[in-house]
Write an enzyme that holds these catalytic residues in place. Sequence first.
Site, short mmCIF file in Angstrom:
data_model
loop_
_atom_site.label_atom_id
_atom_site.label_comp_id
_atom_site.label_asym_id
_atom_site.label_seq_id
_atom_site.Cartn_x
_atom_site.Cartn_y
_atom_site.Cartn_z
N PRO A 194 -8.10 0.86 12.01
CG PRO A 194 -8.44 -0.82 10.43
CD PRO A 194 -8.32 0.67 10.57
CG ASP A 205 -6.17 -4.67 9.53
OD1 ASP A 205 -6.84 -5.39 8.77
OD2 ASP A 205 -5.10 -4.13 9.19
CD1 TRP A 213 -0.70 -3.22 3.36
CD2 TRP A 213 -1.67 -1.57 4.49
NE1 TRP A 213 0.13 -2.88 4.39
CE2 TRP A 213 -0.42 -1.87 5.10
CE3 TRP A 213 -2.45 -0.55 5.04
CZ2 TRP A 213 0.04 -1.19 6.23
CZ3 TRP A 213 -1.98 0.13 6.15
CH2 TRP A 213 -0.75 -0.20 6.74
CD GLN A 267 -1.03 3.22 9.29
OE1 GLN A 267 -1.43 2.86 8.19
NE2 GLN A 267 -0.46 2.37 10.13
CD1 TRP A 323 -6.62 2.26 6.51
CD2 TRP A 323 -6.89 4.03 7.84
NE1 TRP A 323 -7.95 2.31 6.88
CE2 TRP A 323 -8.13 3.39 7.70
CE3 TRP A 323 -6.81 5.18 8.65
CZ2 TRP A 323 -9.29 3.85 8.33
CZ3 TRP A 323 -7.96 5.63 9.27
CH2 TRP A 323 -9.18 4.97 9.11
CE LYS A 364 10.36 1.03 14.64
NZ LYS A 364 10.64 0.53 13.30
CE LYS A 401 7.13 -7.89 21.76
NZ LYS A 401 6.41 -8.74 20.82
#
Length: 1053
Positions: free
Chosen positions: A46, A85, A522, A557, A561, A594, A597
């Site tokens: 999610p 999520d 989590w 993850q 997750w 990476k 912003k």
Amino acid sequence: MLKEAAQYDAKTVEQNIRKFWEEIDAYSQVRELRKNGKKFFFVDGPPYTTGRIHLGTAWNKILKDSILRYKSMNGCHILDRAGWDMHGLPIEVKVEGVLGFKSKKDIEKYGVGNFVDKCKEFALSHRDEMTVQFQNLGVWLNWRDPYMTLRDEYIEAAWWTLKQAHQKKLLERGLRVVNWCPRCETAIADSEVEYADVTDPSVYIKFPLANEENTYIVIWTTTPWTIPANIAVAVHPSFEYVKVRVVKDGKEEILIMASELMKNVLKQGRYKEHEVLETILGEDLKIEYKAPLGNKVPKQNEFPHHVYMADFVTAENTGCVHIAPGHGIDDFELGARHNLPIFCPVGADGKYTEEAGDYKGMHVREANKVVLDDLSENGLLLASGKISHRYGHCWRCKTPIIYLATEQWFLRVTDLKEKMLDEIKKVKWYPEWAGSARFADWVTGSRDWCISRQRYWGIPIPVWVCDFCGEVEVMGTMDELKARSGVKTLSDLHRPHVDNIHIKCSKCDNRMSRVPDVFDVWFDSAVASWATLNFPHDQTAFKEWWPADFITEGHDQTRGWFYSQMGASMVSFGKAPYKSVLMHGFTLDTEGKKMSKSLGNVVSPEEVIAKYGAESLRFYVLSQNAPWDDLKFSWDEVGNMHRMMNILWNVYRFPLPYMILDKFNPQDVEDVLALLPLRLEDRWILSKMQSLIKTVDTAMAEYNLHKATRPISEFVLEDLSRWYVQLIRPRTWREANDPDKLAAYYTLYEVLVTLAKLISPFAPHISEEMYQNLVRNVNPEAPASVHMCKWVIPKENLINTELEKSMDIIREIVEASSNARQKLKRKLRWPVKRIVVAPKKEGVAEAVESLESVLKEQTNAKEIVLLNVGEVWEQLGVEVLPNHAALGPAFKKDAGKVIAELKKADGREVKKAILETGSFELKAGTITQEMVSFKDTIPPAIASAAFSAGDAYVDTELTREIESEGYAREVIRRIQDMRKELDLAVEEEINAVVEITDANVVELVLELKDFIAGEIRAKSLDIGSGIEVEGALVKEWDVEGVKMKMGIGRQTG
RNA sequence: GGGCCCGUAGCUUAGCUAGGUGGAGCGCUCGGCUGAUAACCGAGAGGUCUUGCGUUCAAAUCGCAACGGGCCCA
């Protein structure tokens, strides 16, 4: 009936197709169609509902979509609820920002209920926005009934899970050192800590020994604020330590530190003289020391302070480590081992408590300087500097974390570690090292899972504790809570609705209250695999589907997750919640950095779609990298993919007008293909097509999406567009309805339909558009969508690998000949007398013989000459190169004559004689092998070029026929150009006049006058020298140095 | 500081598992084609395969180390 297609406009095609899918509810139809198929349970990781999707999330969903579409076409019954999520600090922080809040007090003042409502509103509205963004990528998931972590039934799945943990004695409340965010005033999980470079104090401090005057043990720290909580010092048992007498400013003192670090410490302290008094092994250091800040923190004087052994001590700085069990993980564990007091004089807000004596009320962030001043005053500060190092921050609000010993709730997953490692091995990981190396490494190093958070927007922890006896009870469902509490209606399981519900203690009959905490978010997503099945309410679905067949997420993850799900599942069911995992990479910018912003290098999926369409983006992310490698985003490469799509579209589009004109109505394609007189090139593309299907299947079996999509691009560009379409062009122009043309039509049709199905998992829009026209417009009985079709199965009877190899050779020869033409600057428009193929290997002859017509046509050659393997073409001359070093000594003064005669001799004969007999007779003497060497010479009108299996020679000698044709084509091409300029329709007729000053050229061109007139669709055509040129468009041309003036006009009446 | 992954032409990359003259695409230069045409095709130039050391008859490929990038951890 087939319809013509406009030029490729990705956005229009995609929008129309998505609208079409909506109209027929294609997604539901597909799932319905496969409901008796093999079950394939997919759990969507999610995304967090904070706002806009980024390139990484787009890639993630595109991977999922392509894999699920592939599985579905292969007959799988797919369960794929999209997930969201929606709880947790990130949203709280955003809402706090909107409301202008600074701390938890503001929230309490505003009202927890109001705050939670705002959070819910935020989450739901962002979910809607993001859904649209995903749909714009063509992603099919169950968007209509997604699983959402804020729903009551989802919350119940989490509650149920915690109850399992409690029943299995895996839930524990305890004092532990946790990562603490002093701004959010909550514990945060290891996985929520983000590391960044910061500058901190780097200080050396002397702790005075209790029983030895003027003697100190030296420690180093970057967190002076933890000194008020110091309880012990740790040293490494096997390091060697020294007692050293030092002098500074005339003052003498004795210091203890690791011997190998002595030089460093003395330099830091600017000691001029020193004398080592004693060396001691770490394990023999039995030391008691006085609290360094006992005068400021009275409580400190109540504790004994000793030196302990610890393996985690490293040979850095001083080799002696300051231990504050209330403020460090290692410290806490050491303290627990030795029963040290867990002294933690800092509160939730990051301010010192009463216990910190003089420091009470001061924020730890401001304390460093004060503590250092105090230490300095006590004469204990040896050196003070700065250090830049990585330090943990709250990943949501970026506040530097502190370590605090607090009461928290834990899942004892470390008890399950061994079993978990076993389960990891049972899961199929793509790539293999994602599980065996990366995930196993993380699990091996993992600690018990702190699941409690002192916040508001989350799943309330369903633990009730007796106010009197401390008994603990966990509520597994809403019904259970209602039954135990007597509460009749409960509208919402969030805070504050569940906060003031009490139940009666089963042990002492006193009141039990809920612990105020909410879950770590989590934990929410951890239960997704059963929550998405509405477990525990729906047991049947769980039995049928669980565990998940497949999940795929980014490599971040691993700790997230992949781990949280594994942990929760081990607690609940004792096994892994997924059978296979594809770990994918991150999207980086072109520099490999990476996207963030702050760097300003973020590219959004919408920008890409706006420029090139979703399909190009999809094909780009799928084919650019192996899924598990990081993807360096490149606009150029997306542009390339768009070009490929455009070519695919043009290949699909080009035959349509002809097919429509001929009323081509494909039926029983397979049967008809078997009857038609297919040319070898037709059989070739059909064979290539089948081979491509096999390649795609092989790649998809291992989720190698890049190895599935790259060969598709290659097929479209190389085989279909650049080769097959070029070969069949003349056949499609033919006006008669002959079987040869039909063979081309049917072949191309079969290829295009197969291709549409083959690419549909990856490029769902364009394939649907092709399918709707090619199939549905012809046969309304066909499945309503390409995505409802069965996956294509390679037709073995169409595969002919020999033919594929032969065609490869022919293509090489064509390329070589075009290379050779270029050397002599002979355009393709001008025929060449012949092309000679000199093979070096077997197989070439067969290829050239069987595909001669293709070769002839594509090289525009009047004749193809095939030599035997190794045979030298007779037209090649041989130049004899005299070897002066050998000739000189052999012929002495006659050498000059010999050389002159050699040069006049026929090189071919000399070479032949030398090769056969070893010598050649001249008038002047006998030439032997060592006296000469040979070089092939090529006549001026001939050029050669090598290909992998031989050489090709192009003979450009002009004949009258060739010149005539060459000039004729020059004329045709220019008039066609002028037709275009006048914007004439293809079938429109014209009147044309061509004036050529050169009478010789006029004669040549006139020989093909009828041919020219036919090609340019001229009703009347005048060609001559000095004739008057008129028409709607008149142009002058320079054709290979020959001046021509042409005029054309519409034929009227 | 540790684990895992990555580092090949100006750019994006194939090849690395199973060592044996490094292939593409984009861009660039030149050319072709003109019934897909604000498209399409061909050729050419361009590489110390990040660096160093090692194994080997032979290393982009195997090993070690360093450097750079990414993710995760301490």
